[in-house]
Design an enzyme around this catalytic site. Structure first.
Site, mmCIF file in Angstrom:
data_model
loop_
_atom_site.group_PDB
_atom_site.id
_atom_site.type_symbol
_atom_site.label_atom_id
_atom_site.label_comp_id
_atom_site.label_asym_id
_atom_site.label_seq_id
_atom_site.Cartn_x
_atom_site.Cartn_y
_atom_site.Cartn_z
ATOM 1 N N ARG A 93 0.668 -0.992 -0.415
ATOM 2 C CA ARG A 93 0.059 0.148 0.018
ATOM 3 C C ARG A 93 0.626 1.189 -0.566
ATOM 4 O O ARG A 93 1.597 1.257 1.106
ATOM 5 C CB ARG A 93 -1.245 -0.203 1.082
ATOM 6 C CG ARG A 93 -1.580 1.733 1.323
ATOM 7 C CD ARG A 93 -2.837 1.781 0.378
ATOM 8 N NE ARG A 93 -4.174 2.147 0.754
ATOM 9 C CZ ARG A 93 -3.253 3.572 0.104
ATOM 10 N NH1 ARG A 93 -2.633 4.433 -0.867
ATOM 11 N NH2 ARG A 93 -4.268 4.608 0.440
ATOM 12 N N HIS A 96 1.958 7.822 1.734
ATOM 13 C CA HIS A 96 0.484 7.951 1.406
ATOM 14 C C HIS A 96 0.862 8.645 2.579
ATOM 15 O O HIS A 96 1.479 7.986 3.898
ATOM 16 C CB HIS A 96 -0.292 7.320 1.124
ATOM 17 C CG HIS A 96 -0.762 6.652 1.397
ATOM 18 N ND1 HIS A 96 -0.311 4.761 2.042
ATOM 19 C CD2 HIS A 96 -1.880 7.040 2.684
ATOM 20 C CE1 HIS A 96 -1.491 4.447 3.472
ATOM 21 N NE2 HIS A 96 -2.153 5.017 3.235
ATOM 22 N N HIS A 98 -3.412 11.515 5.153
ATOM 23 C CA HIS A 98 -4.351 11.651 5.204
ATOM 24 C C HIS A 98 -4.682 12.452 6.479
ATOM 25 O O HIS A 98 -3.889 12.303 7.115
ATOM 26 C CB HIS A 98 -5.586 10.364 4.886
ATOM 27 C CG HIS A 98 -4.589 9.337 4.755
ATOM 28 N ND1 HIS A 98 -4.497 9.157 6.471
ATOM 29 C CD2 HIS A 98 -4.317 8.262 5.426
ATOM 30 C CE1 HIS A 98 -4.657 7.795 7.117
ATOM 31 N NE2 HIS A 98 -4.092 7.071 5.604
ATOM 32 N N GLU A 102 -5.368 7.183 11.835
ATOM 33 C CA GLU A 102 -5.919 5.806 10.852
ATOM 34 C C GLU A 102 -5.268 4.809 12.145
ATOM 35 O O GLU A 102 -4.101 4.388 12.670
ATOM 36 C CB GLU A 102 -4.625 5.588 9.431
ATOM 37 C CG GLU A 102 -4.668 3.938 8.769
ATOM 38 C CD GLU A 102 -3.712 4.261 8.328
ATOM 39 O OE1 GLU A 102 -3.450 4.994 7.092
ATOM 40 O OE2 GLU A 102 -2.610 2.828 8.142
ATOM 41 N N HIS A 141 3.020 7.465 6.107
ATOM 42 C CA HIS A 141 3.598 6.025 5.972
ATOM 43 C C HIS A 141 2.814 5.069 5.107
ATOM 44 O O HIS A 141 2.794 5.439 3.867
ATOM 45 C CB HIS A 141 2.658 5.574 7.091
ATOM 46 C CG HIS A 141 1.044 5.903 6.790
ATOM 47 N ND1 HIS A 141 0.194 6.778 7.237
ATOM 48 C CD2 HIS A 141 -0.020 5.057 6.078
ATOM 49 C CE1 HIS A 141 -1.081 6.930 7.133
ATOM 50 N NE2 HIS A 141 -0.775 5.813 6.514
ATOM 51 N N GLU A 164 -10.793 5.903 0.969
ATOM 52 C CA GLU A 164 -9.299 5.062 1.215
ATOM 53 C C GLU A 164 -9.149 5.648 -0.388
ATOM 54 O O GLU A 164 -7.545 5.375 -0.793
ATOM 55 C CB GLU A 164 -9.349 3.586 1.639
ATOM 56 C CG GLU A 164 -7.377 3.224 1.557
ATOM 57 C CD GLU A 164 -6.449 3.287 2.000
ATOM 58 O OE1 GLU A 164 -6.466 4.827 3.272
ATOM 59 O OE2 GLU A 164 -5.746 3.051 2.506
ATOM 60 N N HIS A 274 -24.471 -2.164 28.148
ATOM 61 C CA HIS A 274 -23.629 -0.381 28.764
ATOM 62 C C HIS A 274 -24.059 0.740 27.448
ATOM 63 O O HIS A 274 -24.564 0.414 26.476
ATOM 64 C CB HIS A 274 -22.168 -0.584 28.920
ATOM 65 C CG HIS A 274 -21.532 -1.665 27.389
ATOM 66 N ND1 HIS A 274 -21.892 -2.554 26.867
ATOM 67 C CD2 HIS A 274 -21.171 -0.997 26.114
ATOM 68 C CE1 HIS A 274 -21.601 -2.663 25.710
ATOM 69 N NE2 HIS A 274 -21.314 -1.702 25.130
ATOM 70 N N HIS A 276 -21.617 4.251 26.027
ATOM 71 C CA HIS A 276 -20.809 4.774 25.869
ATOM 72 C C HIS A 276 -20.921 6.252 25.353
ATOM 73 O O HIS A 276 -21.608 7.022 24.888
ATOM 74 C CB HIS A 276 -19.728 4.350 24.327
ATOM 75 C CG HIS A 276 -19.424 2.982 25.248
ATOM 76 N ND1 HIS A 276 -18.754 2.281 25.482
ATOM 77 C CD2 HIS A 276 -20.084 2.129 24.022
ATOM 78 C CE1 HIS A 276 -18.553 0.756 24.860
ATOM 79 N NE2 HIS A 276 -19.492 0.923 24.100
ATOM 80 N N GLU A 281 -19.490 4.165 18.322
ATOM 81 C CA GLU A 281 -18.680 2.559 18.657
ATOM 82 C C GLU A 281 -18.776 1.792 17.421
ATOM 83 O O GLU A 281 -19.760 2.104 16.742
ATOM 84 C CB GLU A 281 -18.907 2.059 19.442
ATOM 85 C CG GLU A 281 -18.507 0.584 18.967
ATOM 86 C CD GLU A 281 -19.295 -0.828 20.404
ATOM 87 O OE1 GLU A 281 -20.290 -0.183 21.610
ATOM 88 O OE2 GLU A 281 -19.632 -1.989 20.807
ATOM 89 N N HIS A 320 -26.798 -0.448 24.091
ATOM 90 C CA HIS A 320 -26.892 -1.838 23.596
ATOM 91 C C HIS A 320 -25.937 -2.959 24.884
ATOM 92 O O HIS A 320 -25.834 -3.228 26.050
ATOM 93 C CB HIS A 320 -25.757 -2.035 22.181
ATOM 94 C CG HIS A 320 -24.417 -0.828 23.277
ATOM 95 N ND1 HIS A 320 -24.693 0.487 22.733
ATOM 96 C CD2 HIS A 320 -23.351 -1.427 22.545
ATOM 97 C CE1 HIS A 320 -22.958 0.492 23.210
ATOM 98 N NE2 HIS A 320 -21.916 -0.550 22.942
HETATM 99 MN MN MN Z 1 -3.220 5.218 5.398
HETATM 100 MN MN MN Z 2 -20.379 -1.063 23.360
#
Ligand code: MN
Ligand code: MN
Length: 394
Positions: A93, A96, A98, A102, A141, A164, A274, A276, A281, A320
């Site tokens: 890959r 590059h 961005h 990541e 990277h 991407e 629970h 967040h 998520e 959830h």
């Molecule tokens: Mn990347």
């Molecule tokens: Mn969760």
């Protein structure tokens, strides 16, 4: 009424519903039983919260492929986009960068990853199954498949509309700059640039590199916060019914924009109810089968089924659970755009609120509440799996 064939799920429950008599797609319906026949508690209109990479367009290139799950595939996923990528041995890959951060998890095989930071520190490492990496926004990277069969991995970006396909590529950068400028910049003759690619490569086949030590740049300083981390090798938090490994900036300091949990749930057991408080998520199901109900405001909840290769999504603060509905271990990733992992446990909230109040609020008996453990149990065992903590008993 016609008798439905045994092997097909029908939208019938508790004396309601009817058979499907028109055209149908049995294999897809079997993957989404809780959509065809939702639990009676499901209500209202939550957006779709499941995507399978099997439904993503695949970009095929020399030595590899990439498929993504962005807001274009899963419209609710505004905070994060995911990519599933494969690089054969030697395939790269390309170099590059961005504007998003990541976060990556290695699903199979091995890769060599490289980066250089703004202070000229270098990073090169070999990663394998269960390892992850984190690259900050803008840091250039590369990723290369190594070993006998290269690598397959997951990428998560902290912007749901990120693609991407639209990253800053070194081949494109070289092709887009005037040759005399490029030559002047590097102190070379223009002739040295005669063979550079005239368009982006994205993924290309190269030779498998030699040992990591040979690949290192002599005399270069290492990045102060290492960009890779052995997540699966972490000692897990163990509970009856499963395990949890949490990776965030507290044990992986470079990862300031991502936190994650690798969760294993035994058959019948469940990642407890629970939510967040600090992030949406993004989930990826590595193996096994699961179902998840997500509860939102305004009397709404919806239940989705998951299997290996699926993506799940839960908007911030929505309650959830994730239940193992299969006969083998369920293993999945929870990924968050936060420097620290955080969840609020329903059971712990109830256990730690004055029991007289909870009893009045939910019309429950005090002794039941008094017996609830105050300690958080991210995974709870199957009903009937009797243990010291008294869960699962009628
Ligand atoms: Mn990347
Ligand atoms: Mn969760």
């Amino acid at each position: 009424m016609t008798t439905p064939p045994d092997n097909l799920i029908q939208p019938m429950r508790l004396g309601e519903g009817a058979t499907i008599t028109g055209p149908r797609n049995p294999s897809r319906e079997a993957e989404a039983r809780d959509l065809v026949r939702p639990p009676v508690t499901d209500k209202g209109s939550l957006p779709n919260l499941r995507w399978s990479f099997a439904d993503s367009h695949n970009r095929i290139e020399p030595g590899g492929w990439a498929r993504e799950a962005t807001v274009r595939e899963l419209s609710v996923s505004t905070a994060m986009a995911g990519v599933n990528m494969r690089l054969d041995a030697g395939a790269v890959r390309e170099m590059h960068w961005h504007k998003t951060a990541e976060w990556s998890y290695v699903l199979r095989g091995q890769a060599r990853i490289t980066a250089v930071d703004e202070d000229g520190h270098t990073f090169q490492d070999d990663v394998g199954e269960g390892d992850l990496w984190y690259f900050p926004p803008g840091i250039p990277h590369s990723i290369q498949g190594i070993g006998a069969d290269g690598v397959e991995f997951l990428l998560v970006f902290d912007d749901g509309s990120f693609s991407e396909d639209s990253t800053m590529l070194i081949s494109d950068l070289f092709a887009r700059l005037p040759r005399d400028v490029l030559a002047k910049n590097l102190g070379w003759d223009e002739g040295a640039l005669a063979d550079i690619p005239d368009k982006e490569l994205y993924i290309f086949q190269a030779a498998v590199p030699g040992p990591l030590d040979v690949d290192r740049i002599a005399g270069a300083g290492r990045v102060p916060r290492w960009f890779s981390h052995a997540m699966a090798a972490q000692e897990p938090l163990r509970f009856r019914g499963g395990t949890v490994r949490i990776t965030d900036s507290s044990n992986f300091p470079a990862s300031t924009r991502f936190a994650a949990a690798l969760v294993e749930v035994e058959p019948g057991a469940m990642r407890e109810v629970h939510w967040h408080p600090n992030s949406d998520e993004w989930q990826y199901y590595i193996e096994g089968q699961a179902r998840m109900t997500v509860v939102s405001t305004g009397n709404s909840s919806r239940t989705f089924d998951f299997q290996a290769g699926d993506v799940g999504y839960v908007p911030v603060s929505l309650a959830h659970y994730v239940e193992n509905t299969g006969s083998t271990t369920l293993r999945f990733l929870e990924v968050f755009t936060s420097s620290r992992y955080a969840d609020v446990s329903l059971a712990q909230w109830v256990a730690l609120t004055p029991h007289e109040l909870v009893a009045a609020n939910l019309r429950l008996s005090r002794p039941l509440l008094d017996a609830l453990p105050a300690r958080k149990h991210p995974v709870v065992p199957a009903q009937g799996d009797t243990g010291q903590q008294g869960r699962g008993q009628k």
